[in-house]
Design a protein around this motif. Structure first.
Motif, PDB file in Angstrom:
ATOM      1  N   MET A  34      28.169  56.416  55.521  1.00  0.00           N
ATOM      2  CA  MET A  34      29.196  56.156  54.977  1.00  0.00           C
ATOM      3  C   MET A  34      30.148  57.243  54.756  1.00  0.00           C
ATOM      4  N   LYS A  35      31.169  57.405  54.925  1.00  0.00           N
ATOM      5  CA  LYS A  35      32.133  58.936  54.712  1.00  0.00           C
ATOM      6  C   LYS A  35      32.376  58.957  52.906  1.00  0.00           C
ATOM      7  N   ARG A  36      32.304  60.111  52.497  1.00  0.00           N
ATOM      8  CA  ARG A  36      32.256  60.450  50.941  1.00  0.00           C
ATOM      9  C   ARG A  36      33.745  59.958  50.583  1.00  0.00           C
ATOM     10  N   GLU A  37      34.723  59.940  51.397  1.00  0.00           N
ATOM     11  CA  GLU A  37      36.036  59.484  50.805  1.00  0.00           C
ATOM     12  C   GLU A  37      36.120  57.927  50.663  1.00  0.00           C
ATOM     13  N   SER A  38      35.499  57.081  51.453  1.00  0.00           N
ATOM     14  CA  SER A  38      35.212  55.745  51.029  1.00  0.00           C
ATOM     15  C   SER A  38      34.756  55.340  49.877  1.00  0.00           C
ATOM     16  N   LEU A  39      34.007  56.303  49.107  1.00  0.00           N
ATOM     17  CA  LEU A  39      33.281  56.041  48.063  1.00  0.00           C
ATOM     18  C   LEU A  39      34.345  56.282  46.903  1.00  0.00           C
ATOM     19  N   ARG A  40      35.459  56.462  46.847  1.00  0.00           N
ATOM     20  CA  ARG A  40      36.338  56.570  45.683  1.00  0.00           C
ATOM     21  C   ARG A  40      36.954  55.474  44.889  1.00  0.00           C
ATOM     22  N   LEU A  41      37.248  55.348  43.814  1.00  0.00           N
ATOM     23  CA  LEU A  41      37.688  54.375  42.921  1.00  0.00           C
ATOM     24  C   LEU A  41      38.967  54.546  43.056  1.00  0.00           C
ATOM     25  N   HIS A  42      39.817  53.385  43.635  1.00  0.00           N
ATOM     26  CA  HIS A  42      41.004  53.512  43.641  1.00  0.00           C
ATOM     27  C   HIS A  42      41.878  52.624  42.611  1.00  0.00           C
ATOM     28  N   ILE A  43      42.720  53.180  41.834  1.00  0.00           N
ATOM     29  CA  ILE A  43      43.747  52.640  40.775  1.00  0.00           C
ATOM     30  C   ILE A  43      44.980  52.598  41.179  1.00  0.00           C
ATOM     31  N   VAL A  44      45.578  51.498  40.936  1.00  0.00           N
ATOM     32  CA  VAL A  44      46.870  51.253  41.678  1.00  0.00           C
ATOM     33  C   VAL A  44      47.842  50.498  40.659  1.00  0.00           C
ATOM     34  N   GLN A  45      49.185  50.877  40.558  1.00  0.00           N
ATOM     35  CA  GLN A  45      49.994  50.600  39.734  1.00  0.00           C
ATOM     36  C   GLN A  45      50.343  48.909  39.969  1.00  0.00           C
ATOM     37  N   SER A  46      50.427  48.257  39.095  1.00  0.00           N
ATOM     38  CA  SER A  46      50.475  46.656  39.251  1.00  0.00           C
ATOM     39  C   SER A  46      51.191  46.066  38.110  1.00  0.00           C
ATOM     40  N   SER A  47      52.099  45.161  38.566  1.00  0.00           N
ATOM     41  CA  SER A  47      52.769  44.444  37.317  1.00  0.00           C
ATOM     42  C   SER A  47      51.804  43.407  36.824  1.00  0.00           C
ATOM     43  N   ASP A  48      50.673  43.145  37.291  1.00  0.00           N
ATOM     44  CA  ASP A  48      49.832  42.271  36.760  1.00  0.00           C
ATOM     45  C   ASP A  48      48.857  42.714  35.794  1.00  0.00           C
ATOM     46  N   SER A  49      49.112  42.092  34.338  1.00  0.00           N
ATOM     47  CA  SER A  49      48.668  42.713  33.068  1.00  0.00           C
ATOM     48  C   SER A  49      47.281  41.617  32.761  1.00  0.00           C
ATOM     49  N   ASN A  50      47.008  40.861  33.587  1.00  0.00           N
ATOM     50  CA  ASN A  50      45.922  39.803  33.178  1.00  0.00           C
ATOM     51  C   ASN A  50      44.702  40.454  33.402  1.00  0.00           C
ATOM     52  N   LEU A  51      43.645  39.956  32.383  1.00  0.00           N
ATOM     53  CA  LEU A  51      42.434  40.430  32.634  1.00  0.00           C
ATOM     54  C   LEU A  51      41.383  39.478  33.186  1.00  0.00           C
ATOM     55  N   TYR A  52      40.862  39.785  34.356  1.00  0.00           N
ATOM     56  CA  TYR A  52      39.810  38.846  34.976  1.00  0.00           C
ATOM     57  C   TYR A  52      38.429  39.165  34.785  1.00  0.00           C
ATOM     58  N   MET A  53      37.722  38.373  34.935  1.00  0.00           N
ATOM     59  CA  MET A  53      36.064  38.445  34.383  1.00  0.00           C
ATOM     60  C   MET A  53      35.297  37.627  35.395  1.00  0.00           C
ATOM     61  N   TYR A  54      34.538  38.195  36.271  1.00  0.00           N
ATOM     62  CA  TYR A  54      33.617  37.722  37.448  1.00  0.00           C
ATOM     63  C   TYR A  54      32.042  38.086  36.960  1.00  0.00           C
ATOM     64  N   VAL A  55      31.377  36.980  36.957  1.00  0.00           N
ATOM     65  CA  VAL A  55      30.083  36.934  36.478  1.00  0.00           C
ATOM     66  C   VAL A  55      28.965  36.253  37.828  1.00  0.00           C
ATOM     67  N   ASN A  56      27.886  37.013  37.991  1.00  0.00           N
ATOM     68  CA  ASN A  56      27.084  36.625  38.985  1.00  0.00           C
ATOM     69  C   ASN A  56      25.523  36.671  38.680  1.00  0.00           C
ATOM     70  N   VAL A  57      25.066  35.914  39.053  1.00  0.00           N
ATOM     71  CA  VAL A  57      23.359  35.734  38.568  1.00  0.00           C
ATOM     72  C   VAL A  57      22.629  35.754  39.806  1.00  0.00           C
ATOM     73  N   ASP A  58      21.451  36.466  39.801  1.00  0.00           N
ATOM     74  CA  ASP A  58      20.440  36.434  41.017  1.00  0.00           C
ATOM     75  C   ASP A  58      19.013  35.915  39.981  1.00  0.00           C
ATOM     76  N   CYS A  59      18.810  34.467  40.049  1.00  0.00           N
ATOM     77  CA  CYS A  59      17.908  33.807  39.484  1.00  0.00           C
ATOM     78  C   CYS A  59      16.483  34.090  39.851  1.00  0.00           C
ATOM     79  N   ALA A  60      15.728  34.820  38.964  1.00  0.00           N
ATOM     80  CA  ALA A  60      14.223  35.189  39.254  1.00  0.00           C
ATOM     81  C   ALA A  60      13.945  35.494  40.577  1.00  0.00           C
ATOM     82  N   SER A  61      14.604  36.633  41.124  1.00  0.00           N
ATOM     83  CA  SER A  61      14.478  37.004  42.565  1.00  0.00           C
ATOM     84  C   SER A  61      13.175  38.047  42.593  1.00  0.00           C
TER      85      SER A  61
END
Length: 80
Positions: free
Chosen positions: A1-28
């Motif tokens: 994997m190229k180092r350039e692909s590991l960047r965190l890109h921040i984009v300007q957006s008119s969307d000011s909503n807050l979204y939450m995603y939760v995930n669980v891995d049960c007893a793995s």
């Protein structure tokens, strides 16, 4: 994997909503049977905060694992 692909890109957006995603891995993990839960918050299209960690106790039901994850996420978003 190229180092350039590991960047965190921040984009300007008119969307000011807050979204939450939760995930669980049960007893793995066969050694301790403790579940892993994670969350990520997005402010618009941009990731704001994320985490993945083992829960503190062994849950006996899958719904209990999900409940603990969903209950922890709002506490984190309040902190953020």
């Amino acid at each position: 994997m190229k180092r350039e692909s590991l960047r965190l890109h921040i984009v300007q957006s008119s969307d000011s909503n807050l979204y939450m995603y939760v995930n669980v891995d049960c007893a793995s993990d066969p050694n301790d049977r403790i579940s892993t839960s994670g969350y990520i918050f997005f402010f618009g299209q941009n990731p704001e905060s994320w985490s993945s960690r083992k829960q503190r106790a062994v849950a006996h039901l899958y719904i209990e694992v999900e409940y603990k994850s969903v209950a922890n996420a709002p506490a984190e978003i309040t902190w953020v």
